[in-house]
Scaffold this active site. Structure first.
Site, PDB file in Angstrom:
ATOM      1  N   LYS A  63       0.633  -1.238   0.036  1.00 47.89           N
ATOM      2  CA  LYS A  63      -0.099   0.067   0.104  1.00 47.89           C
ATOM      3  C   LYS A  63       0.977   1.389  -0.055  1.00 47.89           C
ATOM      4  O   LYS A  63       2.048   1.333   0.257  1.00 47.89           O
ATOM      5  CB  LYS A  63      -0.900   0.028   1.315  1.00 47.89           C
TER       6      LYS A  63
ATOM      7  N   TYR B 190      15.512  30.016   7.439  1.00 45.10           N
ATOM      8  CA  TYR B 190      14.287  30.663   8.330  1.00 45.10           C
ATOM      9  C   TYR B 190      14.492  30.987   9.611  1.00 45.10           C
ATOM     10  O   TYR B 190      14.919  30.050  10.375  1.00 45.10           O
ATOM     11  CB  TYR B 190      13.061  29.922   7.852  1.00 45.10           C
TER      12      TYR B 190
HETATM   13  C1  LIG Z   1       0.167  -2.142   6.663  1.00 43.51           C
HETATM   14  C2  LIG Z   1      -0.406  -3.491   7.107  1.00 43.51           C
HETATM   15  C3  LIG Z   1       0.786  -4.579   7.338  1.00 43.51           C
HETATM   16  C4  LIG Z   1       2.028  -4.358   7.137  1.00 43.51           C
HETATM   17  O1  LIG Z   1       2.348  -4.068   8.383  1.00 43.51           O
HETATM   18  P1  LIG Z   1       4.075  -3.493   8.848  1.00 43.51           P
HETATM   19  O2  LIG Z   1       3.926  -3.099  10.152  1.00 43.51           O
HETATM   20  O3  LIG Z   1       4.428  -2.718   7.564  1.00 43.51           O
HETATM   21  O4  LIG Z   1       4.823  -4.943   8.681  1.00 43.51           O
HETATM   22  C5  LIG Z   1      -0.134  -5.892   7.719  1.00 43.51           C
HETATM   23  N1  LIG Z   1      -1.475  -6.007   7.822  1.00 43.51           N
HETATM   24  C6  LIG Z   1      -2.308  -4.918   7.637  1.00 43.51           C
HETATM   25  C7  LIG Z   1      -3.703  -4.945   7.988  1.00 43.51           C
HETATM   26  C8  LIG Z   1      -1.737  -3.548   7.473  1.00 43.51           C
HETATM   27  O5  LIG Z   1      -2.531  -2.424   7.382  1.00 43.51           O
END
Ligand SMILES: *Cc1c(COP(=O)(O)O)cnc(C)c1O
Length: 348
Positions: A38, A248
């Site tokens: 994702k 800044y």
């Molecule tokens: C993002 C996500 C993962 C992966 O988690 P990590 O901590 O990045 O390994 C696994 N399962 C779900 C449901 C997630 O949303």
């Protein structure tokens, strides 16, 4: 943008990505090991990540929404499964029904919507204590889901990166659900969950951050390789004279003279203001500290230690994830997903 070379880039190590997935797959024991891709593969580029991990043998991928699924569907090889973690809204239904990806149904209304639309198989999220997405573990999940063809029932751990009682509580609740809800597979562990112990593996694991070089748990240190190396180009060289301030709000005033380089990198590139006065770049291992405040598109570094650097030269940004997290106050996840669209992404 044809032929355009950006003034900042990510060097991405494809061997390290695959090596991290293989380590996580070994740690998953007999369970299959998937990949959370994702948020554009946590900022690295979801298409390249999916292509490389498919080639390495990964068969289960996870994205958050149908926009992400649409972009990746053309890359799905035979036998590859793509799950959409946020399930289906009304607005998604036409796309979801036609897609080779499948929803992870998260709420009773989503279950009803999917059942009304026909019988393509799906995944289901059970909430076992995080109280984010999923059917409540206390509800009659078997009843609500009756008649659906379920590929994977999953749940998500709230605190897998800590040794806390909630982990075992969630696992026990999930094991109880698994007894009552028929499915092809059961899946609980993210990256940190894989490091807990064999009781958390079930049939399928879902690592994300550790694929990309994040160290989710002490057990992973020394096994997870760095994947991402940001680099920025020097836009201007200048000399700061004792008494001059920089950036800044003039938060840094020179006590002596400094050789300075201005980099094409700023908070709009995910290099947030937490790195002001704490971050660093390097050239050939020589540390070049950030001076003053990080701007939207620019940051200044002290190059007195490597005075030969010129306009047009490139420097490595210190982005070792555990260390950069400590320096900036950002999580390893934020450090990766904040890397924006202005980097050229160069895979080796
Ligand atoms: C993002 C996500 C993962 C992966 O988690 P990590 O901590 O990045 O390994 C696994 N399962 C779900 C449901 C997630 O949303």
């Amino acid at each position: 943008m044809h032929g355009y070379i950006a003034p900042l880039r990510l060097r991405l190590d494809g061997d390290a990505l695959v090596s991290n997935w293989r380590w996580l797959a070994r740690m998953s024991g007999p369970a299959a090991c998937g990949a959370a891709i994702k948020a554009n593969g946590y900022g690295l580029g979801a298409e390249e990540v999916m292509r490389r991990l498919t080639h390495a043998g990964c068969r289960d991928f996870f994205v958050s929404n149908w926009g992400e699924a649409l972009a990746l569907e053309p890359l799905m090889a035979d036998g590859v499964r793509l799950s959409v973690l946020h399930g289906v809204r009304d607005e998604d239904m036409a796309i979801a029904v036609a897609s080779r990806a499948k929803p992870v149904l998260c709420a009773p209304a989503q279950v009803a919507r999917w059942r009304d639309a026909g019988q393509k198989s799906c995944d289901v999220m059970i909430d076992t204590g995080m109280n984010r997405l999923g059917l409540d573990w206390r509800c009659d999940a078997a009843g609500i889901l009756d008649g659906l063809t379920i590929e994977t029932v999953m749940s998500h751990l709230a605190s897998a990166d800590e040794e806390v009682a909630l982990n075992a509580v969630q696992r026990d609740r999930f094991a109880q659900i698994a007894l009552g809800v028929p499915a092809e597979r059961y899946s609980l562990a993210n990256s940190a969950g894989i490091c807990l112990n064999a009781d958390y593996r079930f049939d399928l694991t879902r690592p994300g951050i550790a694929l990309y070089g994040g160290v989710p748990h002490a057990k992973a240190a020394g096994h997870i390789r760095r994947v991402v190396q940001p680099q920025a180009q020097i836009l201007q060289r200048r000399r700061l004279i004792a008494g001059d301030s920089i950036g800044y709000n003039a938060t840094f005033t020179a006590k002596q003279d400094h050789e300075v380089a201005i980099l094409n990198l700023g908070y709009a590139d995910g290099y947030l203001r937490g790195f002001s006065g704490t971050g660093a770049a390097s050239v050939a291992g020589v540390r070049l500290p950030v001076l003053g405040r990080v701007s939207m598109d620019l940051a200044a570094i002290d190059v007195s230690a490597v005075p030969g650097l010129s306009e047009g030269d490139w420097v490595d940004i210190d982005y070792d994830l555990p260390r950069a997290s400590a320096a900036s106050g950002l999580s390893q996840y934020e450090l990766l997903t904040g890397l924006g669209a202005r980097y050229d992404r160069l895979w080796a």
